[in-house]
Design an enzyme around this catalytic site. Structure first.
Site, PDB file in Angstrom:
ATOM      1  N   LEU A 139      -2.505  -9.714   7.823  1.00 35.94           N
ATOM      2  CA  LEU A 139      -2.691  -8.289   8.389  1.00 35.94           C
ATOM      3  C   LEU A 139      -3.104  -8.516  10.054  1.00 35.94           C
ATOM      4  O   LEU A 139      -4.198  -9.079  10.303  1.00 35.94           O
ATOM      5  CB  LEU A 139      -3.611  -7.572   7.629  1.00 35.94           C
ATOM      6  CG  LEU A 139      -3.687  -7.357   6.220  1.00 35.94           C
ATOM      7  CD1 LEU A 139      -4.691  -6.710   5.573  1.00 35.94           C
ATOM      8  CD2 LEU A 139      -2.128  -6.809   5.956  1.00 35.94           C
TER       9      LEU A 139
ATOM     10  N   CYS B  62       0.720  -1.321  -0.181  1.00 32.43           N
ATOM     11  CA  CYS B  62       0.007  -0.096  -0.075  1.00 32.43           C
ATOM     12  C   CYS B  62       0.771   1.154   0.060  1.00 32.43           C
ATOM     13  O   CYS B  62       0.269   2.234  -0.359  1.00 32.43           O
ATOM     14  CB  CYS B  62      -1.057   0.026   1.244  1.00 32.43           C
ATOM     15  SG  CYS B  62      -2.023  -1.160   1.118  1.00 32.43           S
TER      16      CYS B  62
ATOM     17  N   HIS C  81      -3.467   7.556   2.212  1.00 31.04           N
ATOM     18  CA  HIS C  81      -3.835   6.241   1.464  1.00 31.04           C
ATOM     19  C   HIS C  81      -5.009   5.677   2.589  1.00 31.04           C
ATOM     20  O   HIS C  81      -4.433   5.360   3.582  1.00 31.04           O
ATOM     21  CB  HIS C  81      -2.666   5.438   1.345  1.00 31.04           C
ATOM     22  CG  HIS C  81      -3.114   4.080   0.791  1.00 31.04           C
ATOM     23  ND1 HIS C  81      -3.311   3.597  -0.543  1.00 31.04           N
ATOM     24  CD2 HIS C  81      -3.276   2.819   1.742  1.00 31.04           C
ATOM     25  CE1 HIS C  81      -3.881   2.286  -0.330  1.00 31.04           C
ATOM     26  NE2 HIS C  81      -3.561   1.779   0.811  1.00 31.04           N
TER      27      HIS C  81
ATOM     28  N   PHE D 119     -10.082  -5.212  -0.971  1.00 28.61           N
ATOM     29  CA  PHE D 119      -9.151  -4.764  -2.051  1.00 28.61           C
ATOM     30  C   PHE D 119      -9.790  -4.817  -3.284  1.00 28.61           C
ATOM     31  O   PHE D 119     -10.777  -5.582  -3.699  1.00 28.61           O
ATOM     32  CB  PHE D 119      -8.121  -5.868  -2.032  1.00 28.61           C
ATOM     33  CG  PHE D 119      -6.970  -5.653  -0.737  1.00 28.61           C
ATOM     34  CD1 PHE D 119      -6.428  -4.537  -0.767  1.00 28.61           C
ATOM     35  CD2 PHE D 119      -7.205  -6.428   0.183  1.00 28.61           C
ATOM     36  CE1 PHE D 119      -5.592  -4.237   0.589  1.00 28.61           C
ATOM     37  CE2 PHE D 119      -6.267  -6.447   1.345  1.00 28.61           C
ATOM     38  CZ  PHE D 119      -5.501  -5.357   1.580  1.00 28.61           C
ATOM     39  N   GLY D 120      -9.306  -3.858  -4.148  1.00 25.78           N
ATOM     40  CA  GLY D 120      -9.866  -3.668  -5.743  1.00 25.78           C
ATOM     41  C   GLY D 120      -8.539  -3.598  -6.471  1.00 25.78           C
ATOM     42  O   GLY D 120      -7.337  -3.511  -6.203  1.00 25.78           O
TER      43      GLY D 120
ATOM     44  N   ALA E 276     -10.667   1.552   9.381  1.00 27.43           N
ATOM     45  CA  ALA E 276     -10.093   1.684  10.856  1.00 27.43           C
ATOM     46  C   ALA E 276      -8.855   2.513  10.965  1.00 27.43           C
ATOM     47  O   ALA E 276      -8.606   3.143  11.795  1.00 27.43           O
ATOM     48  CB  ALA E 276      -9.803   0.281  11.358  1.00 27.43           C
TER      49      ALA E 276
ATOM     50  N   ASN F  85      -9.469  -0.660  -1.588  1.00 27.84           N
ATOM     51  CA  ASN F  85      -8.084  -0.289  -1.580  1.00 27.84           C
ATOM     52  C   ASN F  85      -7.442  -1.221  -2.594  1.00 27.84           C
ATOM     53  O   ASN F  85      -7.223  -2.325  -2.680  1.00 27.84           O
ATOM     54  CB  ASN F  85      -7.694  -0.966  -0.139  1.00 27.84           C
ATOM     55  CG  ASN F  85      -6.037  -0.832   0.353  1.00 27.84           C
ATOM     56  OD1 ASN F  85      -5.493  -0.538  -0.529  1.00 27.84           O
ATOM     57  ND2 ASN F  85      -5.702  -1.098   1.527  1.00 27.84           N
TER      58      ASN F  85
ATOM     59  N   GLY G 204      -6.081   2.483   3.646  1.00 26.51           N
ATOM     60  CA  GLY G 204      -5.952   1.299   3.837  1.00 26.51           C
ATOM     61  C   GLY G 204      -7.046   0.617   4.419  1.00 26.51           C
ATOM     62  O   GLY G 204      -7.040  -0.861   4.200  1.00 26.51           O
TER      63      GLY G 204
END
Length: 394
Positions: free
Chosen positions: A271, A168, A309, A219-220, A314, A342, A311
């Protein structure tokens, strides 16, 4: 924030750039054709992966709501799954198939985003002297930088560099590198391109990997591009953001917080739940270091813009809380997250586009309010990337 009055030239809306400082001269983006609405994602994902686990389905449904994502673009399609049915078979070695798909997809998206960016820039592809290419979604030799250069018709003399697997933070890291190149090569024009797809890590749902569902919900895919250079040519180049100072910090002993491995089944990510808290604990010190680098003493964070950015919600919530930001300060980041998910290194391009859109609509009484700001991203390491910038369009 104060640094003296801003010098201006031409009309009152044109701000004078600092000589020799790099600036973003244009932005561009591109996406695959498959648009996914978040409310339909769960049923489609479980149907395509032949899974009927009600507990996992309930968990993903809950995650899809908490991510605040509404739409995303993805390379993955039913046609790909028909061609490569092994992608949804647990434990099947499929890294070769994944890379075959990813390498082609990220190159095409990077070409499309770069062409869109160059068109907005308004100059010829032959004026590009350097290329910085960023991706965490491919692996090959030669790398994607060469295939992008060839696809755009860049000169064989174009100086290229690629940044792989920075996650990221890759987009802002690439911007930092492009800034250094531009400022150390007067007259150069640097194309920064980022391109990502989640196919490299696509897996069927599994009770043994519940954390995978976070990625499914968040995610994309897509690509982004920027042109960076110093001393813009009057009347033919319109600088958007001046890049004043760039820094990078990593946090010792946090290597496992964002843990990614390239395996026979593609990339596997873990993560840690502590990631948002770790970012909150260190964000103020990092930002103060960046801001004080140019002697600012007034640290009213709500006087500057924030291109962060996204992420995940949160992380944005923790940054907003720690810095006591008003809700609208992270509007551009939240909009990018809602519209594109994201998208890893690409997302900062989408945030900056929304930042320009919002600033063009806002009439400020204080001319300097919102002129200065920070471009931030957080990646594996844990690595903090930050650039102190000026919005030259406000």
């Amino acid at each position: 924030m104060g640094s003296g009055k801003v010098e201006q030239e031409g009309s009152s809306s044109e701000k004078k750039m600092s000589p020799g400082k790099a600036a973003i001269l244009a932005l561009g983006k591109a996406f695959p054709h498959q648009l996914v609405m978040q409310e339909f994602l769960v049923d489609g994902y479980f149907r395509n992966t032949n899974c009927d686990d009600p507990d996992l389905k309930e968990k993903l449904t809950r995650l899809c709501k908490t991510t605040t994502v509404k739409t995303r673009y993805v390379v993955m399609s039913e046609e790909i799954l028909r061609t490569y049915p092994e992608l949804v078979v647990e434990g099947q070695p499929t890294v070769k198939q994944r890379l075959d798909i990813c390498n082609k997809a990220v190159t095409q998206m990077a070409i499309d985003a770069s062409k869109a960016c160059i068109k907005k820039w308004g100059k010829s592809v032959s004026d590009i002297t350097h290329l910085v290419y960023v991706s965490s979604s491919e692996a090959r030799l030669p790398g994607g930088d060469l295939y992008l250069a060839r696809g755009l018709g860049l000169s064989p003399e174009t100086r290229r560099i690629q940044l792989y697997f920075m996650g990221c933070s890759g987009g802002v890291a690439g911007l930092r590198v492009a800034k250094d190149i531009a400022e150390n090569n007067p007259g150069s024009r640097v194309l920064l391109a980022t391109s990502e797809t989640t196919i490299i890590g696509f897996k069927p749902p599994s009770a043994d990997r519940p954390y995978d569902l976070v990625g499914v919900a968040l995610f994309g895919d897509g690509a982004g591009a920027m042109i960076i250079g110093t001393d813009p040519i009057p009347a033919t180049e319109r600088p958007l953001f001046e890049l004043h100072t760039a820094i990078q910090n990593f946090l010792p002993d946090t290597e496992k917080t964002i843990d990614g491995r390239l395996t026979e089944e593609g990339i596997s990510f873990k993560l840690s739940r502590e990631l948002p808290q770790i970012i909150e604990d260190h964000i103020e010190e990092f930002c103060d270091k960046l801001i004080r680098n140019v002697g600012f003493s007034d640290l009213d964070y709500n006087k500057i813009f924030w291109a962060v950015h996204p992420g995940g919600p949160a992380i944005l919530n923790r940054v907003e809380k720690r810095l006591d930001l008003t809700p609208e300060k992270l509007n551009a980041s939240r909009r990018a997250l809602a519209d594109y998910g994201n998208a890893s290194s690409n997302t900062i391009v989408y945030v900056l586009e929304y930042m320009l859109e919002e600033s063009s609509k806002t009439k400020r009484e204080d001319e300097e309010d919102g002129e200065w700001g920070l471009i931030l991203a957080f990646g594996p390491g844990i690595t903090f990337e930050g650039i102190l910038a000026r919005n030259l369009t406000v």
